[in-house]
Design a protein around this motif. Sequence first.
Motif, PDB file in Angstrom:
ATOM      1  N   GLY A 184       9.023  85.479  57.051  1.00 57.09           N
ATOM      2  CA  GLY A 184       8.332  86.644  57.038  1.00 57.09           C
ATOM      3  C   GLY A 184       8.526  87.853  57.506  1.00 57.09           C
ATOM      4  O   GLY A 184       8.077  88.946  57.162  1.00 57.09           O
TER       5      GLY A 184
ATOM      6  N   ASP B 288      10.739  90.271  55.522  1.00 56.99           N
ATOM      7  CA  ASP B 288       9.933  90.679  54.255  1.00 56.99           C
ATOM      8  C   ASP B 288       9.907  92.351  54.462  1.00 56.99           C
ATOM      9  O   ASP B 288       9.255  92.836  55.548  1.00 56.99           O
ATOM     10  CB  ASP B 288       8.524  89.986  54.284  1.00 56.99           C
ATOM     11  N   THR B 289       9.866  92.858  53.438  1.00 57.70           N
ATOM     12  CA  THR B 289       9.612  94.484  53.516  1.00 57.70           C
ATOM     13  C   THR B 289       8.355  94.989  53.245  1.00 57.70           C
ATOM     14  O   THR B 289       7.979  96.119  53.133  1.00 57.70           O
ATOM     15  CB  THR B 289      10.595  95.008  52.904  1.00 57.70           C
TER      16      THR B 289
ATOM     17  N   ARG C  16       3.430  92.122  56.851  1.00 57.10           N
ATOM     18  CA  ARG C  16       4.074  90.884  57.198  1.00 57.10           C
ATOM     19  C   ARG C  16       3.469  89.878  58.183  1.00 57.10           C
ATOM     20  O   ARG C  16       3.535  88.697  58.003  1.00 57.10           O
ATOM     21  CB  ARG C  16       5.309  91.542  57.606  1.00 57.10           C
TER      22      ARG C  16
ATOM     23  N   TRP D 115       2.561  86.052  57.234  1.00 57.58           N
ATOM     24  CA  TRP D 115       3.192  84.907  57.810  1.00 57.58           C
ATOM     25  C   TRP D 115       2.290  83.829  58.631  1.00 57.58           C
ATOM     26  O   TRP D 115       2.152  82.779  58.417  1.00 57.58           O
ATOM     27  CB  TRP D 115       4.282  85.532  59.030  1.00 57.58           C
TER      28      TRP D 115
END
Length: 230
Positions: free
Chosen positions: A64, A67-68, A72, A76
Amino acid sequence: MLTPVIQSQLSQTLALHGMALRGGFAVTGNDGVPHLADGRPAHTLLLVGNIGGAMWPAFAASCGFADTHPDRMDRWTKTVIDALATEIGAVALYPFSGPPYFPFQRWAARAEPVHVSPLRIFIHPTYGLWHAYRAALIFAEPFDLAPAAFAESPCASCADRPCLSTCPVGAFQESGFDDLGCARHVDGPHGAECRDNGCLARRACPVGRAYSYPPPQMAFHMEAFLARRR
């Protein structure tokens, strides 16, 4: 009943992700706690959160983190807690689900000896300003919980209140928090200290300094704050 063994197991599972139980209470009709999906009322609520920087290594090592997409840490958290809730037969609620939003501050005040600080965030007598509530777990069963502890706000005996005098732009006033003024400073040429190492006002508080977030975590939260105001 939430036996000591079950509570210990739950705490150990949360600790794998750097999280912790943050108290709980028997639900009443005035707590704003929803019913379970099958229509049964909730009888017990347990709060889950992070204390100090314990959660950061687990999050930073997760998929997570890479992740962009926005939010985030929230996504998560939901992945971790949803799986745990399914395993133990609970329903997970989140402070970022909404609107309407669940009254997490009211729940926290019932579960732990926290108080609103001059910075408008909860201060804990041990952890200071370095903690957060990430989720709540609700159960149909009544649990035998220890009563919440009580402690006076550490701010009541803090005469100097360095949290208010340290902010470079005086963003914290009796009238409220000047979030736009804060964001302009932090995002500007003179805001690197707050941007990279965390809010100067928050770091000035003498309570719970041993629990201060590590600089990468502080920078992560500050970037999230700025992203919502750009």
